[in-house]
Design a protein around this motif. Structure first.
Motif, PDB file in Angstrom:
ATOM      1  N   ARG A  85      18.294  36.596  41.045  1.00 27.11           N
ATOM      2  CA  ARG A  85      17.186  36.748  40.282  1.00 27.11           C
ATOM      3  C   ARG A  85      16.208  38.251  40.622  1.00 27.11           C
ATOM      4  NH1 ARG A  85      15.639  32.312  43.984  1.00 27.11           N
ATOM      5  NH2 ARG A  85      16.441  30.593  43.396  1.00 27.11           N
TER       6      ARG A  85
ATOM      7  N   VAL B 175      24.342  30.973  49.691  1.00 27.78           N
ATOM      8  CA  VAL B 175      24.431  30.558  48.025  1.00 27.78           C
ATOM      9  C   VAL B 175      22.951  30.995  47.688  1.00 27.78           C
ATOM     10  CG1 VAL B 175      24.543  28.614  46.510  1.00 27.78           C
ATOM     11  CG2 VAL B 175      26.333  29.311  47.802  1.00 27.78           C
ATOM     12  N   GLN B 176      22.068  30.322  48.926  1.00 24.17           N
ATOM     13  CA  GLN B 176      20.634  31.320  48.319  1.00 24.17           C
ATOM     14  C   GLN B 176      20.417  32.613  48.245  1.00 24.17           C
ATOM     15  OE1 GLN B 176      18.073  28.854  51.323  1.00 24.17           O
ATOM     16  NE2 GLN B 176      16.473  28.999  49.995  1.00 24.17           N
TER      17      GLN B 176
ATOM     18  N   LYS C 255      22.705  34.241  47.547  1.00 21.79           N
ATOM     19  CA  LYS C 255      22.601  34.885  46.589  1.00 21.79           C
ATOM     20  C   LYS C 255      21.562  34.699  45.109  1.00 21.79           C
ATOM     21  CE  LYS C 255      27.019  37.232  48.181  1.00 21.79           C
ATOM     22  NZ  LYS C 255      26.749  38.129  48.019  1.00 21.79           N
ATOM     23  N   GLN C 256      21.117  33.759  45.203  1.00 20.16           N
ATOM     24  CA  GLN C 256      20.873  33.475  43.858  1.00 20.16           C
ATOM     25  C   GLN C 256      19.606  34.124  44.415  1.00 20.16           C
ATOM     26  OE1 GLN C 256      20.084  29.572  44.968  1.00 20.16           O
ATOM     27  NE2 GLN C 256      21.502  28.753  43.172  1.00 20.16           N
ATOM     28  N   GLU C 257      18.736  34.978  44.902  1.00 18.32           N
ATOM     29  CA  GLU C 257      17.439  34.931  45.395  1.00 18.32           C
ATOM     30  C   GLU C 257      17.960  37.062  44.511  1.00 18.32           C
ATOM     31  OE1 GLU C 257      16.011  35.599  48.984  1.00 18.32           O
ATOM     32  OE2 GLU C 257      15.934  33.321  49.273  1.00 18.32           O
TER      33      GLU C 257
END
Length: 150
Positions: A103, A95-96, A98-100
């Motif tokens: 962004r 998840v981290q 994919k969030q990067e």
């Protein structure tokens, strides 16, 4: 004769033994047995301690079996919890990541749109499928993130 007795002397008499009372029978004794019959209770039989020992052994075996099953179940639960914790860690890392990526894509979105020849819209509009027309959106509603109604 015994060596402990003093020798009898001629002129002395031996001491007389004390007189005892004559023996008599008590009522209900052997003398009365033939005259009457009494109902008596059967003698109590000695009980065996084996059933009690078997019961104690069964209770002990049951308690040990229950403790073994509880211990096994708790160990299985512990392994499952550790496996799920590791899986949660992996999913959190995904998840981290994919969030990067999201962004980074948001940051380069305006630049990529300009490369493709797109220009910023002067007025925000939506397409209404029911009405088969374009509908304008107020500037305040667009910043709030909600669509206005026609």
């Amino acid at each position: 004769m015994s060596a402990l007795r003093a020798p009898a002397t001629p002129g002395t008499r031996p001491a007389a033994a004390p007189r005892r009372a004559p023996l008599t029978s008590l009522p209900g004794g052997a003398a009365d047995r033939g005259r009457r019959l009494d109902a008596v209770r059967a003698p109590l039989q000695a009980t065996s301690g084996v059933p009690f020992l078997v019961l104690c052994a069964l209770i002990l075996a049951g308690a040990l079996l229950a403790a073994l099953l509880l211990n096994t179940s708790m160990a299985r639960g512990s392994y499952d919890a550790a496996r799920l914790q590791a899986e949660v860690g992996r999913v959190a890392q995904d998840v981290q990541g994919k969030q990067e990526q999201l962004r980074a894509a948001e940051a380069s979105l305006a630049e990529r749109a300009a490369q493709l020849g797109m220009v910023p819209a002067e007025e925000l509009t939506m397409i209404s499928v029911e009405e088969r027309a374009t509908v304008g959106i107020d500037e305040g509603d667009a910043k709030a993130g909600s669509a206005g109604t026609p």
